[in-house]
Design a protein around this motif. Structure first.
Motif, PDB file in Angstrom:
ATOM      1  N   SER A  12      57.981  36.894  45.940  1.00  0.00           N
ATOM      2  CA  SER A  12      59.066  37.782  46.367  1.00  0.00           C
ATOM      3  C   SER A  12      58.566  39.232  46.322  1.00  0.00           C
ATOM      4  N   LEU A  13      59.382  40.152  46.854  1.00  0.00           N
ATOM      5  CA  LEU A  13      59.000  41.569  46.824  1.00  0.00           C
ATOM      6  C   LEU A  13      58.766  42.040  45.391  1.00  0.00           C
ATOM      7  N   ASP A  14      59.525  41.490  44.455  1.00  0.00           N
ATOM      8  CA  ASP A  14      59.345  41.896  43.057  1.00  0.00           C
ATOM      9  C   ASP A  14      58.351  40.981  42.324  1.00  0.00           C
ATOM     10  N   GLY A  15      57.569  40.210  43.055  1.00  0.00           N
ATOM     11  CA  GLY A  15      56.395  39.558  42.467  1.00  0.00           C
ATOM     12  C   GLY A  15      56.614  38.200  41.838  1.00  0.00           C
ATOM     13  N   PHE A  16      57.806  37.611  42.041  1.00  0.00           N
ATOM     14  CA  PHE A  16      58.053  36.300  41.442  1.00  0.00           C
ATOM     15  C   PHE A  16      57.619  35.178  42.388  1.00  0.00           C
ATOM     16  N   PRO A 148      52.341  30.205  39.325  1.00  0.00           N
ATOM     17  CA  PRO A 148      51.909  31.563  39.007  1.00  0.00           C
ATOM     18  C   PRO A 148      51.156  31.705  37.691  1.00  0.00           C
ATOM     19  N   THR A 149      51.513  30.931  36.677  1.00  0.00           N
ATOM     20  CA  THR A 149      50.816  31.050  35.386  1.00  0.00           C
ATOM     21  C   THR A 149      49.344  30.697  35.554  1.00  0.00           C
ATOM     22  N   VAL A 150      49.085  29.611  36.280  1.00  0.00           N
ATOM     23  CA  VAL A 150      47.697  29.173  36.480  1.00  0.00           C
ATOM     24  C   VAL A 150      46.944  30.130  37.413  1.00  0.00           C
ATOM     25  N   VAL A 151      47.591  30.584  38.475  1.00  0.00           N
ATOM     26  CA  VAL A 151      46.929  31.559  39.363  1.00  0.00           C
ATOM     27  C   VAL A 151      46.564  32.817  38.572  1.00  0.00           C
ATOM     28  N   ARG A 152      47.489  33.287  37.773  1.00  0.00           N
ATOM     29  CA  ARG A 152      47.243  34.492  36.957  1.00  0.00           C
ATOM     30  C   ARG A 152      46.064  34.281  36.010  1.00  0.00           C
ATOM     31  N   ASP A 153      46.003  33.101  35.395  1.00  0.00           N
ATOM     32  CA  ASP A 153      44.908  32.827  34.446  1.00  0.00           C
ATOM     33  C   ASP A 153      43.553  32.807  35.165  1.00  0.00           C
ATOM     34  N   PHE A 154      43.512  32.238  36.360  1.00  0.00           N
ATOM     35  CA  PHE A 154      42.241  32.196  37.112  1.00  0.00           C
ATOM     36  C   PHE A 154      41.864  33.583  37.624  1.00  0.00           C
ATOM     37  N   LEU A 155      42.835  34.390  38.018  1.00  0.00           N
ATOM     38  CA  LEU A 155      42.530  35.767  38.415  1.00  0.00           C
ATOM     39  C   LEU A 155      42.016  36.559  37.214  1.00  0.00           C
ATOM     40  N   SER A 156      42.666  36.408  36.069  1.00  0.00           N
ATOM     41  CA  SER A 156      42.233  37.121  34.858  1.00  0.00           C
ATOM     42  C   SER A 156      40.803  36.773  34.486  1.00  0.00           C
ATOM     43  N   ALA A 157      40.451  35.505  34.710  1.00  0.00           N
ATOM     44  CA  ALA A 157      39.105  35.041  34.345  1.00  0.00           C
ATOM     45  C   ALA A 157      38.070  35.391  35.419  1.00  0.00           C
ATOM     46  N   GLY A 158      38.503  36.045  36.489  1.00  0.00           N
ATOM     47  CA  GLY A 158      37.565  36.442  37.542  1.00  0.00           C
ATOM     48  C   GLY A 158      37.017  35.263  38.330  1.00  0.00           C
ATOM     49  N   GLY A 181      49.988  41.562  33.649  1.00  0.00           N
ATOM     50  CA  GLY A 181      48.684  41.582  32.970  1.00  0.00           C
ATOM     51  C   GLY A 181      47.502  41.723  33.907  1.00  0.00           C
ATOM     52  N   LEU A 182      47.767  41.936  35.193  1.00  0.00           N
ATOM     53  CA  LEU A 182      46.659  41.994  36.168  1.00  0.00           C
ATOM     54  C   LEU A 182      46.462  43.401  36.725  1.00  0.00           C
ATOM     55  N   GLU A 186      43.256  44.608  42.172  1.00  0.00           N
ATOM     56  CA  GLU A 186      42.886  44.823  43.576  1.00  0.00           C
ATOM     57  C   GLU A 186      41.509  45.468  43.705  1.00  0.00           C
ATOM     58  N   GLU A 187      41.036  46.152  42.635  1.00  0.00           N
ATOM     59  CA  GLU A 187      39.732  46.817  42.724  1.00  0.00           C
ATOM     60  C   GLU A 187      38.580  45.815  42.860  1.00  0.00           C
ATOM     61  N   SER A 188      38.824  44.572  42.491  1.00  0.00           N
ATOM     62  CA  SER A 188      37.779  43.545  42.593  1.00  0.00           C
ATOM     63  C   SER A 188      37.750  42.882  43.966  1.00  0.00           C
ATOM     64  N   PHE A 189      38.668  43.284  44.852  1.00  0.00           N
ATOM     65  CA  PHE A 189      38.813  42.576  46.134  1.00  0.00           C
ATOM     66  C   PHE A 189      38.876  43.555  47.306  1.00  0.00           C
TER      67      PHE A 189
END
Ligand SMILES: NC(=O)c1ccc[n+]([C@@H]2O[C@H](COP(=O)([O-])OP(=O)(O)OC[C@H]3O[C@@H](n4cnc5c(N)ncnc54)[C@H](OP(=O)(O)O)[C@@H]3O)[C@@H](O)[C@H]2O)c1
Length: 210
Positions: A12-16, A148-158, A181-182, A186-189
């Motif tokens: 969503s626009l607010d990130g959910f 989203p929890t799993v996507v966030r964890d994989f993004l955090s882990a690079g 927490g992210l 965007e600086e990595s992409f």
């Protein structure tokens, strides 16, 4: 080199990426089907659907993918582990057609479904899960299927090389947010965006190699 990819992940626009509460009756909670209406209207989903921008992105889901990793809350409603007969939301022939690694703190034996999908239930770090999925993918890419929890964890882990997000013009106000927490991710992409006549914005994040 095989890549780690995310496709058709809608926020969503607010990130959910999902509403609340998740349940058997409402897998996306109060969000209902609003996050994916753009996809249901495409030829990818429905042969009589549209063949424009949204369809072109949606079609990228399967090509080149050899395995998926998903979270426990995508696989089933809360406490699905208590139901030995639960085989996921998708029926006898799930739309994955590859090995799928379900991250859960309550693993169970693997489950072979029709159409080439086998669910493996594992308790593992993102890096360990990715190593197992890459081996199963046999040289093809691995998709991170959410939630989203799993996507966030994989993004955090690079660990994400390619991420296709779909920003849907709705405000959910509550649920599970992708971005917590992210900060600065965007600086990595390299980031490109395409606005669709349907009203959604497709965002493509490609990991920088420099
Ligand atoms: N918007 C979209 O495009 C999209 C895409 C996919 C899914 N969804 C929706 O997203 C929602 C699910 O997302 P979510 O963020 O609530 O949960 P999720 O990411 O699907 O799963 C998180 C859960 O997986 C398990 N888990 C995660 N990492 C683990 C690890 N390293 N080891 C062992 N277990 C691990 C834990 O469950 P346990 O401790 O219970 O085992 C954790 O609570 C659903 O509503 C689904 O329909 C939306």
């Amino acid at each position: 080199m095989p890549r780690t990819r995310i496709h058709n992940f809608s926020i969503s626009l607010d990130g959910f990426a999902t509403g609340e509460p998740q349940s058997l009756e409402a897998p996306f909670g109060h969000a209902g089907q609003r996050l994916h209406q753009w996809m249901f209207a495409t030829r990818y989903w429905d042969p009589s659907g549209s063949a424009g921008v949204d369809d072109a992105f949606a079609q990228q889901f399967a090509p080149g993918i050899g395995a998926e990793i998903m979270g426990s809350n995508k696989f089933g409603p809360p406490d699905w582990q208590d139901d030995e007969s639960w085989t996921g939301w998708w029926g006898e022939d799930p739309p994955f057609h590859t090995p799928v690694f379900v991250l859960t703190h309550r693993p169970r034996p693997a489950l072979t479904m029709g159409g080439g999908t086998t669910f493996h239930f594992i308790e593992a770090s993102p890096a360990e899960a990715l190593a197992a999925a890459q081996e199963a993918a046999d040289g093809l890419d691995v998709r991170i299927g959410g939630g989203p929890t799993v996507v966030r964890d994989f993004l955090s882990a690079g660990l994400v090389d390619h991420m296709h997000l779909v920003q849907v013009p709705i405000l959910l106000g509550r649920g599970v947010r992708l971005w917590d927490g992210l900060e600065g991710i965007e600086e990595s992409f390299e980031v490109e965006s395409v606005t669709s006549p349907s009203g959604v914005v497709h965002l493509v994040f490609t990991r920088r190699t420099d």
